[in-house]
Design a protein around this motif. Sequence first.
Motif, PDB file in Angstrom:
ATOM      1  N   UNK A 226       8.028  23.280  26.578  1.00 41.96           N
ATOM      2  CA  UNK A 226       8.518  23.688  27.915  1.00 41.96           C
ATOM      3  C   UNK A 226       7.351  23.950  28.863  1.00 41.96           C
ATOM      4  N   UNK A 227       7.617  23.791  30.136  1.00 40.97           N
ATOM      5  CA  UNK A 227       6.647  24.128  31.182  1.00 40.97           C
ATOM      6  C   UNK A 227       6.611  25.646  31.304  1.00 40.97           C
TER       7      UNK A 227
ATOM      8  N   UNK B 146      11.877  24.471  31.122  1.00 41.76           N
ATOM      9  CA  UNK B 146      10.914  25.479  31.578  1.00 41.76           C
ATOM     10  C   UNK B 146      11.146  26.794  30.845  1.00 41.76           C
ATOM     11  N   UNK B 147      10.068  27.597  30.792  1.00 47.68           N
ATOM     12  CA  UNK B 147      10.241  28.942  30.255  1.00 47.68           C
ATOM     13  C   UNK B 147       9.366  29.912  31.042  1.00 47.68           C
TER      14      UNK B 147
ATOM     15  N   UNK C 166      -0.282  29.636  31.076  1.00 49.06           N
ATOM     16  CA  UNK C 166       0.664  29.375  32.168  1.00 49.06           C
ATOM     17  C   UNK C 166       0.360  28.013  32.792  1.00 49.06           C
ATOM     18  N   UNK C 167       1.390  27.183  32.915  1.00 46.45           N
ATOM     19  CA  UNK C 167       1.198  25.848  33.491  1.00 46.45           C
ATOM     20  C   UNK C 167       1.287  25.870  35.016  1.00 46.45           C
ATOM     21  N   UNK C 168       2.182  26.690  35.543  1.00 45.27           N
ATOM     22  CA  UNK C 168       2.326  26.790  37.002  1.00 45.27           C
ATOM     23  C   UNK C 168       2.582  28.239  37.376  1.00 45.27           C
ATOM     24  N   UNK C 169       1.801  28.738  38.329  1.00 45.52           N
ATOM     25  CA  UNK C 169       2.000  30.095  38.834  1.00 45.52           C
ATOM     26  C   UNK C 169       2.763  30.008  40.155  1.00 45.52           C
TER      27      UNK C 169
ATOM     28  N   UNK D 153       7.911  21.811  38.603  1.00 40.61           N
ATOM     29  CA  UNK D 153       7.900  20.674  37.672  1.00 40.61           C
ATOM     30  C   UNK D 153       6.977  19.578  38.200  1.00 40.61           C
ATOM     31  N   UNK D 154       7.044  19.342  39.513  1.00 42.86           N
ATOM     32  CA  UNK D 154       6.177  18.329  40.121  1.00 42.86           C
ATOM     33  C   UNK D 154       4.709  18.735  40.005  1.00 42.86           C
ATOM     34  N   UNK D 155       4.410  19.989  40.272  1.00 44.55           N
ATOM     35  CA  UNK D 155       3.019  20.459  40.193  1.00 44.55           C
ATOM     36  C   UNK D 155       2.466  20.255  38.792  1.00 44.55           C
ATOM     37  N   UNK D 156       3.280  20.590  37.804  1.00 48.28           N
ATOM     38  CA  UNK D 156       2.876  20.422  36.408  1.00 48.28           C
ATOM     39  C   UNK D 156       2.555  18.959  36.103  1.00 48.28           C
TER      40      UNK D 156
END
Lengths: 328, 328
Positions: free
Chosen positions: A2-3, A27-28, A63-66, A291-294
């Motif tokens: 998961x992202x 995602x999580x 963390x993948x995206x803040x 999701x796009x940023x990741x």
Amino acid sequence: MAIRVGILGYGNLGRGVECAVKHNPDMELAAVFTRRDPRSLTILTEGAKVLSVDDAPSMKDDIDVMILCGGSATDLPGQTPDMARYFNVIDSFDTHANIPQHYDAVDKAAKEGGHVGIISVGWDPGMFSLNRLYANAILPGGKDYTFWGKGVSQGHSDAIRRIEGVKDARQYTIPVEDALQAVRSGAGPDLTTRQKHTRECFVVAEEGADKKAIEEAIVTMPNYFSDYDTTVHFISEEELMRDHAGIPHGGFVIRTGRTGWEDEHSHVVEYSLKLDSNPEFTASVITAYARAAYRLSREGQTGCRTVFDIAPAYLSAQDGAELRKHLL
Amino acid sequence: MAIRVGILGYGNLGRGVECAVKHNPDMELAAVFTRRDPRSLTILTEGAKVLSVDDAPSMKDDIDVMILCGGSATDLPGQTPDMARYFNVIDSFDTHANIPQHYDAVDKAAKEGGHVGIISVGWDPGMFSLNRLYANAILPGGKDYTFWGKGVSQGHSDAIRRIEGVKDARQYTIPVEDALQAVRSGAGPDLTTRQKHTRECFVVAEEGADKKAIEEAIVTMPNYFSDYDTTVHFISEEELMRDHAGIPHGGFVIRTGRTGWEDEHSHVVEYSLKLDSNPEFTASVITAYARAAYRLSREGQTGCRTVFDIAPAYLSAQDGAELRKHLL
């Protein structure tokens, strides 16, 4: 896998992101970061951490995206570039006039950090901007109209609360139906501020306050109310809590334009939102762009982006072949 | 230097592209290609060439984007891949079920030719698809609704014309207002085909034809009419020419969905089009995407794309900084 999402700032928007992450199985929520004492904060997601914002850099590999959930006035101008050094970031920066300089600051920090930053995500700026862009590209020479509401304007509600004798207040921005119809007719009317929106205020006065003076202070307030037809209702605190606790909003983006060799044909493109919860919808848009940023980051891209720069397919959990089969 | 556009096929759509190019100062029409005798064709644009489709390959250095304006049934499946060997191409291929195989064919040819191909551009597929994708990404777990009309369905009009005793006909697809309202309420109704649209037919009968039999043949026609409430009006040829000469269309894409920890808030996202001229609007969308094809190709990209794969900024004549300043 998961992202892994981080949330910085746990107000209405932060809680909205938490709820949106729950609705996206890919995602999580890894952690919520706060400037308050982390022990004072209770979040909804089991297993997610609550940490001080000072501990954010130490979580950079977890963390993948803040997602930055602070305000545009004082939080985001510093926070988004700061965090872009450690994370892929997204914010909902909405001070339109300052977007160019915010973009530059985030672009520089994100490139230095090797991350992707997406700014000004939500519905305006955000989905409304996208619809303005698409319709402008399709109908050059046409006219744009944006109407907001019916919905609660936080800024206008706050402005009323600052008036002496006001205990609490809620302000609704309401589009004028006749103006909407005139625009939809394709006639391309020139509309004044007053012709496009009315403002309706529900005010709880302090005991013994001068209601006449409060009303006068509201309707004559420059920038906020003086250019509008404004209605003021005094109600009890109980009524405010019972009837005006929600944060609904919405609006309309309409472009009209003409085609044909001699402009003989008229067209109306309209996008509208009717939202029970402004912060939760905004959060849902932001979460899709997380999701796009990741994905952009996984491709090795860096720097600042806006909704204009991101191909729609990046927002979806489905792959290209599925999208072409089911949604095209 | 202007983007040099070629048009293959000069029917309603081709003429629409010609008009759209006139509205976009950064583009110019280089040539129209036809399968007819080029000398039999008069176009609107001064200075543009009219050539046989057989001469297209020899123009490969004089055209930046070739816009294919043929039909999806028999023209585009062959033409788009063929032309992708020589040009960047765009089409409006709209046979939904065959999009995956068309995509593969164009992708292969475009990669071999070193070009960009964008397929299925218009409003459905096209702008409606984009709006489905965005709203799906924002509101996972919601429900999608697409309504078409009020507008002329070419396919249904043609089906009526094939009935014995029919001289000419025009069929309007009309969304049912009650169904639209039920969807907009956020109730998420399950709607049958019959509940969503009605069909209204204006028919010119041959002299002495059996009108009763014609009407029966229409309303019972499988796939086209039998699942709908259909109204048939017999009118004179003069009335058809006078009142039904236009090709209007439009429709609505609506997604409703819920947010919040316990799904407590409801949202409605709606996109609608009201078009005086279906082919001219479709052509305007295609022309905006021609700009994108040109730019993607200049970046060195090759292969097939759809509207899902293209960042919105590529459609606009303005650069990124201008877009952020004025439209975000």
